[in-house]
Design an enzyme around this catalytic site. Structure first.
Site, PDB file in Angstrom:
ATOM      1  N   ASP A   1     -92.305  -6.719 -72.270  1.00 23.26           N
ATOM      2  CA  ASP A   1     -92.030  -5.381 -72.802  1.00 23.26           C
ATOM      3  C   ASP A   1     -93.283  -4.631 -73.203  1.00 23.26           C
ATOM      4  OD1 ASP A   1     -89.249  -5.427 -72.549  1.00 23.26           O
ATOM      5  OD2 ASP A   1     -89.069  -6.710 -74.302  1.00 23.26           O
TER       6      ASP A   1
ATOM      7  N   HIS B   1     -93.139 -14.730 -77.744  1.00 21.29           N
ATOM      8  CA  HIS B   1     -91.925 -15.050 -76.997  1.00 21.29           C
ATOM      9  C   HIS B   1     -91.454 -16.423 -77.416  1.00 21.29           C
ATOM     10  CE1 HIS B   1     -89.158 -15.688 -73.652  1.00 21.29           C
ATOM     11  NE2 HIS B   1     -89.195 -14.381 -73.502  1.00 21.29           N
TER      12      HIS B   1
HETATM   13  N1  CMC Z   1     -96.445 -10.149 -84.459  1.00 18.47           N
HETATM   14  C1  CMC Z   1     -96.922 -10.887 -85.481  1.00 18.47           C
HETATM   15  N2  CMC Z   1     -96.570 -12.163 -85.718  1.00 18.47           N
HETATM   16  C2  CMC Z   1     -95.683 -12.718 -84.887  1.00 18.47           C
HETATM   17  C3  CMC Z   1     -95.141 -12.015 -83.799  1.00 18.47           C
HETATM   18  C4  CMC Z   1     -95.546 -10.688 -83.590  1.00 18.47           C
HETATM   19  N3  CMC Z   1     -95.063  -9.978 -82.568  1.00 18.47           N
HETATM   20  N4  CMC Z   1     -94.267 -12.820 -83.139  1.00 18.47           N
HETATM   21  C5  CMC Z   1     -94.273 -13.994 -83.795  1.00 18.47           C
HETATM   22  N5  CMC Z   1     -95.131 -13.939 -84.846  1.00 18.47           N
HETATM   23  C6  CMC Z   1     -95.452 -15.038 -85.758  1.00 18.47           C
HETATM   24  C7  CMC Z   1     -94.357 -15.302 -86.757  1.00 18.47           C
HETATM   25  O1  CMC Z   1     -94.540 -14.558 -87.933  1.00 18.47           O
HETATM   26  C8  CMC Z   1     -94.474 -16.789 -86.975  1.00 18.47           C
HETATM   27  O2  CMC Z   1     -95.582 -17.002 -87.806  1.00 18.47           O
HETATM   28  P1  CMC Z   1     -95.574 -18.260 -88.860  1.00 18.47           P
HETATM   29  O3  CMC Z   1     -95.506 -19.488 -87.999  1.00 18.47           O
HETATM   30  O4  CMC Z   1     -96.839 -18.112 -89.621  1.00 18.47           O
HETATM   31  O5  CMC Z   1     -94.346 -18.067 -89.705  1.00 18.47           O
HETATM   32  C9  CMC Z   1     -94.870 -17.330 -85.600  1.00 18.47           C
HETATM   33  O6  CMC Z   1     -95.547 -16.241 -84.955  1.00 18.47           O
HETATM   34  C10 CMC Z   1     -93.672 -17.766 -84.744  1.00 18.47           C
HETATM   35  O7  CMC Z   1     -92.772 -16.663 -84.653  1.00 18.47           O
HETATM   36  P2  CMC Z   1     -91.183 -16.783 -84.671  1.00 18.47           P
HETATM   37  O8  CMC Z   1     -90.615 -15.531 -85.206  1.00 18.47           O
HETATM   38  O9  CMC Z   1     -90.789 -18.077 -85.331  1.00 18.47           O
HETATM   39  O10 CMC Z   1     -90.907 -16.910 -83.121  1.00 18.47           O
HETATM   40  P3  CMC Z   1     -89.514 -16.723 -82.396  1.00 18.47           P
HETATM   41  O11 CMC Z   1     -89.576 -17.575 -81.191  1.00 18.47           O
HETATM   42  O12 CMC Z   1     -88.384 -16.954 -83.342  1.00 18.47           O
HETATM   43  O13 CMC Z   1     -89.491 -15.177 -82.000  1.00 18.47           O
HETATM   44  C11 CMC Z   1     -89.916 -13.156 -80.840  1.00 18.47           C
HETATM   45  C12 CMC Z   1     -89.856 -14.688 -80.754  1.00 18.47           C
HETATM   46  C13 CMC Z   1     -90.095 -12.599 -79.425  1.00 18.47           C
HETATM   47  C14 CMC Z   1     -88.595 -12.610 -81.403  1.00 18.47           C
HETATM   48  C15 CMC Z   1     -91.106 -12.730 -81.748  1.00 18.47           C
HETATM   49  O14 CMC Z   1     -92.318 -13.174 -81.166  1.00 18.47           O
HETATM   50  C16 CMC Z   1     -91.144 -11.215 -81.990  1.00 18.47           C
HETATM   51  O15 CMC Z   1     -90.500 -10.724 -82.906  1.00 18.47           O
HETATM   52  N6  CMC Z   1     -91.915 -10.470 -81.140  1.00 18.47           N
HETATM   53  C17 CMC Z   1     -91.925  -9.011 -81.237  1.00 18.47           C
HETATM   54  C18 CMC Z   1     -90.708  -8.438 -80.554  1.00 18.47           C
HETATM   55  C19 CMC Z   1     -90.781  -8.537 -79.035  1.00 18.47           C
HETATM   56  O16 CMC Z   1     -91.786  -8.192 -78.424  1.00 18.47           O
HETATM   57  N7  CMC Z   1     -89.673  -8.966 -78.417  1.00 18.47           N
HETATM   58  C20 CMC Z   1     -89.553  -9.041 -76.954  1.00 18.47           C
HETATM   59  C21 CMC Z   1     -89.439 -10.447 -76.476  1.00 18.47           C
HETATM   60  S1  CMC Z   1     -89.662 -10.594 -74.719  1.00 18.47           S
HETATM   61  C22 CMC Z   1     -88.370  -9.729 -73.964  1.00 18.47           C
HETATM   62  C23 CMC Z   1     -86.985 -10.097 -74.338  1.00 18.47           C
HETATM   63  O17 CMC Z   1     -86.674 -11.173 -74.843  1.00 18.47           O
HETATM   64  O18 CMC Z   1     -86.136  -9.261 -74.108  1.00 18.47           O
END
Ligand code: CMC
Length: 431
Positions: free
Chosen positions: A366, A309
């Site tokens: 989720d 998140h």
């Molecule tokens: N699986 C594997 N690696 C992950 C995941 C994941 N679900 N989420 C983040 N990472 C890694 C990412 O690759 C990055 O690694 P590095 O620092 O080595 O490059 C690090 O963790 C930080 O991730 P980010 O993408 O920079 O984080 P963000 O804040 O931009 O994204 C997120 C947040 C929720 C979009 C992301 O965690 C994600 O794609 N999660 C899966 C989708 C999900 O469950 N979304 C629902 C969010 S909660 C409800 C809502 O918002 O509606």
């Protein structure tokens, strides 16, 4: 709110500087107000994804991502989940205070008496192919409300804004159920005024003309709780979209329709559908290890859906509540879902894996909600629609707050231009 200290920013190359006030809210970190930065120094700030940017002041919802705290109007989500109802929470989000008995009865009465769709609106559904995704139908149907309630709506009139909020919260379940029934070829049901909000929705979803529907009260209770947990979440992508569209003075129904489309993406609300699909793909607990390995592989775009998140770097407090409820609901409904075993194994594996621990990737809201929706008989494609029904009360509360805030301006970010330098047009024959 206070504006006490000043942060001084000096551009040594030009010797121009800016004195930027530090603004503190009731809770949370202080923010540097950069409003005069461009005028003072000729520079913009750069923050793709808005990781360090507060886009607005708001008194609706507070999140402490490090501590795993979520408050609606100051009330902890755990207390609301245990003691309140979705409709009461909607009133709270909209009005800032919990309603007394008479206020709640008035609100419930207003919602109940705005639940019907205009008969002509049903015609829109017939334009869709039967296998259209319900989120596409929902976005289009909600946008179409602006065609029914546009000319006589004045966004500067508080009474009109309130009426738009009532209509949206009231009609959303009716439209959502219509999307589902159209997709399976069932006749649409009218809302029943003798039922409460969530029960009414479940009847519109599942009732058939030929026999009365027997709903387990556990289902309505569980859905009401899920709606409470999803009702608002500060300046997330869809709420920020509603505010951005709203900042142009657009009609509220069009603004909420934009929020619905933003919610649909798998990085946001579409994750609940994606989680269930992923759990099905993983299939059995013994395949979890391979999935975790893939999620850690930087050459593989595979991510564990339902993990991570932007704001929570701790357990999502909503996920904690849902996790507990998930076990309870499945037990009470007598559902034995093997996907829950896969989910438990996945959670266990990720929580002790260094990759997930170092990045503070915890299960989010989720991760479990899909398993509960599935147990309630809600089809996978409808999961994000469920989220949208609940989030409507948050979206419209933010839209109203934005219109009540004096001095609100159109949202208009800038950019760092990386395209071609200025050049002369070349006629086709000379290219
Ligand atoms: N699986 C594997 N690696 C992950 C995941 C994941 N679900 N989420 C983040 N990472 C890694 C990412 O690759 C990055 O690694 P590095 O620092 O080595 O490059 C690090 O963790 C930080 O991730 P980010 O993408 O920079 O984080 P963000 O804040 O931009 O994204 C997120 C947040 C929720 C979009 C992301 O965690 C994600 O794609 N999660 C899966 C989708 C999900 O469950 N979304 C629902 C969010 S909660 C409800 C809502 O918002 O509606």
């Amino acid at each position: 709110m206070s504006e006490s200290k000043i942060v001084k920013l000096v551009d040594e190359s030009s010797n121009r500087s800016s004195e930027l006030p530090l603004i503190s809210g009731t809770l949370g970190p202080a923010c540097i107000d950069i409003g005069t930065l461009y005028k003072d120094t000729g520079h913009f700030t750069y923050d793709p994804g808005y990781g360090s940017t507060a886009s607005t002041k708001s008194a609706i919802t507070y999140i402490d991502g490090d501590e795993g705290v979520l408050l609606y109007r100051g009330y902890p989500i755990e207390q609301l989940a245990q003691q309140s109802s979705f409709l009461e929470v909607s009133y709270l989000l909209l009005n800032g205070e919990l309603p007394n008995k008479a206020q709640f009865e008035g609100f419930e009465h207003d919602i109940t008496h705005h639940t019907m769709m205009h008969e002509a609106q049903k015609n829109f559904f017939h334009g869709f192919h039967h296998d259209a995704h319900p989120m596409a139908m929902l976005a289009a149907a909600v946008a179409s409300l602006s065609a029914f309630y546009h000319d006589d709506l004045n966004v500067d009139d508080p009474a009109d804004r309130k009426l738009a909020a009532i209509r949206l919260i009231a009609k959303m379940p009716t439209i959502a159920a219509a999307c589902y029934r159209y997709s399976i070829g069932w006749p649409m049901r009218y809302p029943r005024n003798n039922l409460e909000y969530v029960d009414r929705f479940l009847h519109m979803m599942f009732e058939v003309p030929s026999e009365p529907l027997q709903m387990n009260p556990v289902a309505a209770k569980a859905l009401d709780l899920l709606f409470i947990l999803h009702a608002d979440h500060e300046q997330n992508a869809s709420t920020s979209t509603v505010r951005l569209v709203g900042s142009t003075g657009a009609n509220p129904y069009a603004s909420i329709a934009a929020g619905i489309t933003a919610l649909w993406g798998p990085a946001h609300g579409g994750a609940n559908e994606a989680v269930l699909k992923q759990l099905k793909e993983i299939g059995t607990p013994d395949k979890v290890e391979t999935a975790v390995k893939r999620a850690k592989d930087k050459n593989d775009s595979f991510r564990l859906m339902g993990f991570g998140h932007r704001v929570y770097k701790n357990f999502d407090p909503r996920a904690k509540i849902i996790r507990e409820m998930c076990h309870k609901v499945l037990a009470e409904l007598g559902v034995n879902d093997p996907l829950l075993d896969v989910a438990m194994k996945l959670e266990e594996a990720a929580l002790k894996d260094d990759y997930f621990v170092e990045r503070k990737l915890y299960p989010n809201v989720d991760f479990y909600s899909g398993i509960i929706y599935k147990a309630l008989g809600i089809p996978t494609e409808m999961f994000t629609v469920m989220f949208a029904i609940a989030r409507t009360s948050g979206w419209i509360a933010h839209w109203i707050e934005q219109h009540e805030t004096p001095g609100s301006r159109i949202g208009r970010p800038r950019q760092i231009y990386t395209g071609a330098d200025v050049r002369d047009y070349v006629p086709t024959a000379k290219r």
